[in-house]
Write a protein that holds these residues in place. Structure first.
Motif, short mmCIF file in Angstrom:
data_model
loop_
_atom_site.label_atom_id
_atom_site.label_comp_id
_atom_site.label_asym_id
_atom_site.label_seq_id
_atom_site.Cartn_x
_atom_site.Cartn_y
_atom_site.Cartn_z
N TYR A 10 118.65 47.30 -52.76
CA TYR A 10 118.46 46.14 -51.91
C TYR A 10 119.30 44.98 -52.44
O TYR A 10 118.79 44.08 -53.09
N PRO A 11 120.60 44.98 -52.20
CA PRO A 11 121.45 43.95 -52.77
C PRO A 11 121.35 42.61 -52.04
O PRO A 11 120.99 42.54 -50.87
N ASN A 12 121.69 41.57 -52.79
CA ASN A 12 121.90 40.26 -52.18
C ASN A 12 123.20 40.30 -51.39
O ASN A 12 124.02 41.18 -51.58
N ALA A 13 123.41 39.30 -50.56
CA ALA A 13 124.67 39.19 -49.81
C ALA A 13 125.67 38.41 -50.66
O ALA A 13 126.21 37.38 -50.27
N GLY A 14 125.90 38.89 -51.87
CA GLY A 14 126.82 38.24 -52.81
C GLY A 14 126.08 37.30 -53.75
O GLY A 14 124.85 37.30 -53.81
N PRO A 21 126.79 28.92 -45.21
CA PRO A 21 125.75 28.74 -44.18
C PRO A 21 124.44 29.48 -44.49
O PRO A 21 123.37 28.96 -44.23
N THR A 22 124.54 30.69 -45.03
CA THR A 22 123.32 31.45 -45.35
C THR A 22 122.91 31.28 -46.81
O THR A 22 121.89 31.81 -47.23
N GLY A 23 123.73 30.59 -47.60
CA GLY A 23 123.48 30.47 -49.03
C GLY A 23 124.15 31.56 -49.84
O GLY A 23 124.07 31.58 -51.07
N TYR A 24 124.84 32.49 -49.16
CA TYR A 24 125.54 33.60 -49.79
C TYR A 24 126.83 33.85 -49.03
O TYR A 24 126.91 33.59 -47.84
N GLY A 49 118.32 45.04 -47.61
CA GLY A 49 118.96 43.80 -48.02
C GLY A 49 117.96 42.83 -48.60
O GLY A 49 116.79 42.82 -48.22
N CYS A 50 118.41 42.01 -49.51
CA CYS A 50 117.56 41.02 -50.15
C CYS A 50 118.10 39.64 -49.83
O CYS A 50 118.50 39.38 -48.69
N CYS A 51 118.18 38.78 -50.81
CA CYS A 51 118.55 37.38 -50.60
C CYS A 51 119.89 37.24 -49.88
O CYS A 51 120.86 37.87 -50.24
N THR A 53 120.75 38.24 -46.97
CA THR A 53 121.02 39.15 -45.87
C THR A 53 120.30 38.65 -44.62
O THR A 53 119.18 38.16 -44.68
N THR A 54 120.98 38.76 -43.51
CA THR A 54 120.47 38.27 -42.23
C THR A 54 120.22 39.46 -41.31
O THR A 54 120.61 40.59 -41.65
N PRO A 55 119.64 39.23 -40.16
CA PRO A 55 119.53 40.34 -39.20
C PRO A 55 120.88 40.97 -38.88
O PRO A 55 120.96 42.19 -38.70
N ALA A 56 121.94 40.18 -38.87
CA ALA A 56 123.28 40.74 -38.63
C ALA A 56 123.69 41.67 -39.77
O ALA A 56 124.31 42.72 -39.53
N HIS A 57 123.36 41.33 -41.01
CA HIS A 57 123.64 42.21 -42.14
C HIS A 57 122.90 43.54 -41.96
O HIS A 57 123.48 44.61 -42.13
N LEU A 58 121.63 43.47 -41.64
CA LEU A 58 120.84 44.69 -41.51
C LEU A 58 121.33 45.55 -40.36
O LEU A 58 121.39 46.78 -40.49
N ARG A 59 121.71 44.95 -39.24
CA ARG A 59 122.27 45.74 -38.13
C ARG A 59 123.54 46.47 -38.57
O ARG A 59 123.74 47.64 -38.24
#
Length: 75
Positions: A10-14, A21-24, A49-51, A53-59
């Motif tokens: 479950y990685p962070n988005a960087g 905008p998302t903090g990552y 996904g963890c910190c 990650t947005t719905p777009a990341h998960l899709r």
């Protein structure tokens, strides 16, 4: 490759970036691409996904990995 248990990732988005905008900084394609590589290499059973990650990341993660079988436990 020798673990006898299931592996979750479950990685962070960087790395955190308060100016993003998302903090990552990672885009959905970047995060999904990294997880796709791990799945193709047979390293993971469960991904998400963890910190940051947005719905777009998960899709995108689902889109890129849905047809890759989970890691097989060693016998």
């Amino acid at each position: 490759r020798s673990s006898e248990t299931y592996i979750a990732c479950y990685p962070n988005a960087g790395l955190p970036n308060p100016l993003a905008p998302t903090g990552y900084d990672e885009t959905p394609e970047m995060t999904a691409g990294a997880l796709k590589k791990m799945a193709e290499d047979g390293l993971v059973n469960l991904i998400g996904g963890c910190c940051g990650t947005t719905p777009a990341h998960l899709r995108e993660i689902i889109r890129q990995t849905q047809n890759i079988p989970p890691r097989r436990l060693p016998t």
